[in-house]
Design an enzyme around this catalytic site. Structure first.
Site, short mmCIF file in Angstrom:
data_model
loop_
_atom_site.label_atom_id
_atom_site.label_comp_id
_atom_site.label_asym_id
_atom_site.label_seq_id
_atom_site.Cartn_x
_atom_site.Cartn_y
_atom_site.Cartn_z
N GLN A 101 0.85 -1.19 0.00
CA GLN A 101 0.00 0.00 0.00
C GLN A 101 0.88 1.24 0.00
O GLN A 101 1.68 1.46 0.92
CB GLN A 101 -0.93 0.04 1.21
CG GLN A 101 -1.92 1.19 1.09
CD GLN A 101 -2.75 1.39 2.34
OE1 GLN A 101 -2.25 1.89 3.34
NE2 GLN A 101 -4.02 1.01 2.27
N HIS A 173 -3.22 4.48 -1.90
CA HIS A 173 -4.11 4.89 -0.82
C HIS A 173 -4.68 6.26 -1.16
O HIS A 173 -4.02 7.28 -1.02
CB HIS A 173 -3.35 4.94 0.50
CG HIS A 173 -4.24 4.95 1.70
ND1 HIS A 173 -5.57 5.32 1.65
CD2 HIS A 173 -4.00 4.61 3.00
CE1 HIS A 173 -6.10 5.22 2.86
NE2 HIS A 173 -5.17 4.80 3.70
N HIS A 176 -9.48 7.80 3.33
CA HIS A 176 -9.26 8.04 4.76
C HIS A 176 -8.69 9.41 5.09
O HIS A 176 -8.02 9.59 6.11
CB HIS A 176 -8.35 6.95 5.35
CG HIS A 176 -8.91 5.58 5.25
ND1 HIS A 176 -8.28 4.48 5.76
CD2 HIS A 176 -10.07 5.12 4.68
CE1 HIS A 176 -9.00 3.39 5.52
NE2 HIS A 176 -10.09 3.77 4.87
N TYR A 178 -6.37 11.14 3.51
CA TYR A 178 -4.98 11.39 3.15
C TYR A 178 -4.90 12.17 1.83
O TYR A 178 -5.89 12.70 1.35
CB TYR A 178 -4.20 10.08 3.15
CG TYR A 178 -4.18 9.45 4.53
CD1 TYR A 178 -3.62 10.13 5.61
CD2 TYR A 178 -4.76 8.21 4.77
CE1 TYR A 178 -3.63 9.58 6.89
CE2 TYR A 178 -4.77 7.65 6.04
CZ TYR A 178 -4.21 8.34 7.10
OH TYR A 178 -4.22 7.82 8.37
N ARG A 225 -7.45 2.35 -3.31
CA ARG A 225 -8.31 2.35 -2.12
C ARG A 225 -9.03 3.69 -2.03
O ARG A 225 -8.40 4.75 -2.08
CB ARG A 225 -7.50 2.12 -0.84
CG ARG A 225 -8.33 2.35 0.42
CD ARG A 225 -7.55 2.15 1.70
NE ARG A 225 -7.57 0.76 2.11
CZ ARG A 225 -7.32 0.34 3.36
NH1 ARG A 225 -7.01 1.21 4.30
NH2 ARG A 225 -7.36 -0.94 3.66
N ARG A 255 -9.53 4.96 -17.49
CA ARG A 255 -8.07 5.10 -17.51
C ARG A 255 -7.35 3.77 -17.35
O ARG A 255 -6.13 3.73 -17.35
CB ARG A 255 -7.65 6.11 -16.44
CG ARG A 255 -7.92 7.54 -16.89
CD ARG A 255 -8.04 8.51 -15.73
NE ARG A 255 -8.24 9.88 -16.24
CZ ARG A 255 -9.41 10.34 -16.68
NH1 ARG A 255 -10.48 9.56 -16.70
NH2 ARG A 255 -9.51 11.59 -17.13
N GLY A 314 -9.93 -6.63 8.68
CA GLY A 314 -8.81 -5.95 9.29
C GLY A 314 -8.49 -6.50 10.66
O GLY A 314 -7.66 -7.38 10.82
N ARG A 315 -9.17 -6.00 11.67
CA ARG A 315 -8.88 -6.40 13.04
C ARG A 315 -9.02 -7.91 13.26
O ARG A 315 -8.30 -8.49 14.08
CB ARG A 315 -9.80 -5.65 14.00
CG ARG A 315 -9.54 -4.15 14.05
CD ARG A 315 -10.49 -3.44 14.98
NE ARG A 315 -10.08 -2.06 15.19
CZ ARG A 315 -10.54 -1.30 16.19
NH1 ARG A 315 -11.41 -1.79 17.04
NH2 ARG A 315 -10.11 -0.06 16.31
#
Length: 345
Positions: A101, A173, A176, A178, A225, A255, A314-315
């Site tokens: 990532q 990424h 979230h 970013y 993501r 694209r 995830g967790r």
């Protein structure tokens, strides 16, 4: 009917032994030179041995200007890439696939990490305190248009290094909150130039970034993501959600992008990513990954409905390195506890 344990062999994307995906989660296990470590190798190897079809690594910084996290791994140099090689080899030996990532945190940072003002779509600082250094987020500097190709180059060079290091794919990424999301989100992006204002303008940075990476590495090895909807002290969504999705998703496919990870960051699936994949599926023919703490039965339901091609956890993968085998055998799934967050198991 598609089953979680069926291989993924969809044109335009890497083959996977099953449809389970370990989501990217930051762990802070790199050394002080930001190199991958033996502890990281053991961590990812254990999840591959436990049956994960695809592992998405923790966020991996593409250039110092994108840093903002304690002990985060980089892939900014050949030395960083070489340090990832034992991790990749261990996952492959265990029968899994692994994607790096690629991460640029933008304004979710501080000069303590970047050495200079963080860069963003805006000059407005993010609200709150950065838990990585217990200081308010730094005042960012809005990127000049002339600087954007340099940032795209950081991503493309990092992607090439990752593929050369043996990674099966890279994940850009773009969610979230970013850097790329700071352009997409009208609640952050206050620009008045060609990269702000309209939906088309706010998507421009992310689309140009994808174009640059796809010109550098094969399209079947690239995932993006996104997180149009997630919980951040309450439901948080792109302010013009349907218009954004209606333009952005077809533009990504046009694209050449062939895989999307629709992330909701520890949020109720039905309210966030579950709604999003149902909006996105009619607009995107490639691979869609999505999930959030789903039971095996619920994951099977999403696969059967066709809204996702792979399911992310995830967790659950932190608490259960052998999560997929537990699903396969009907064993109990251990609950995640916050104490596990910084523990290698």
């Amino acid at each position: 009917m598609i089953h979680l344990f069926d291989p993924l062999d969809k044109p335009g994307f890497i083959p996977l032994r099953n449809r389970s995906v370990m989501s990217a989660m930051s762990r802070s296990f790199a050394d002080k030179e930001h190199r991958a470590t033996d502890a990281m190798r053991a961590y990812y190897e254990k999840r591959a041995l436990g049956g994960a079809g695809l592992i998405l690594t923790e966020g991996t910084i593409i250039h110092k200007s994108g840093d903002g996290w304690v002990d985060v791994p980089y892939i900014a140099t050949a030395e960083h890439a070489a340090a990832w090689r034992p991790v990749v080899d261990a996952v492959h030996a265990a029968g899994g696939a692994i994607a790096c990532q690629l991460w640029h945190m933008g304004r979710i940072s501080h000069a303590d990490f970047t050495g200079d003002a963080p860069v963003s779509s805006t000059s407005r600082a993010a609200a709150g305190v950065n838990r990585q250094n217990n200081k308010p987020y730094g005042d960012p500097r809005a990127l000049e248009i002339s600087e954007m190709p340099v940032v795209y180059g950081y991503f493309a060079d990092a992607a090439a290094r990752a593929i050369d290091a043996g990674f099966d794919a890279v994940e850009l990424h773009m969610g979230h909150g970013y850097l790329a999301d700071q352009f997409l989100d009208a609640q952050v992006n206050d620009r008045t130039d060609a990269y702000g204002g309209s939906v088309e303008n706010r998507c421009r940075f992310a689309l140009e970034l994808v174009e640059k990476v796809l010109a550098t590495v094969p399209a079947e090895r690239v995932i993006a993501r996104i997180s149009p909807s997630r919980m951040m002290g309450g439901l948080y969504e792109w302010s013009d959600l349907d218009e954004m999705i209606g333009y952005f998703i077809p533009a990504l496919e046009a694209r050449g992008l062939r895989a999307l990870d629709v992330s909701c960051a520890n949020s109720p699936y039905a309210e966030t990513a579950g709604r999003m994949v149902r909006k996105i599926r009619p607009l995107f023919s490639g691979v869609i990954m999505g999930g959030a703490s789903l039971s095996l039965a619920d994951a099977q339901g999403e696969l059967a409905e066709g809204v996702v091609d792979c399911v992310t956890w995830g967790r659950a993968f932190i608490a259960n390195p052998d999560l997929v085998e537990r699903f396969r055998t009907g064993a109990d799934i251990a609950p995640f506890e916050d104490s596990m967050r910084a523990t290698l198991i």
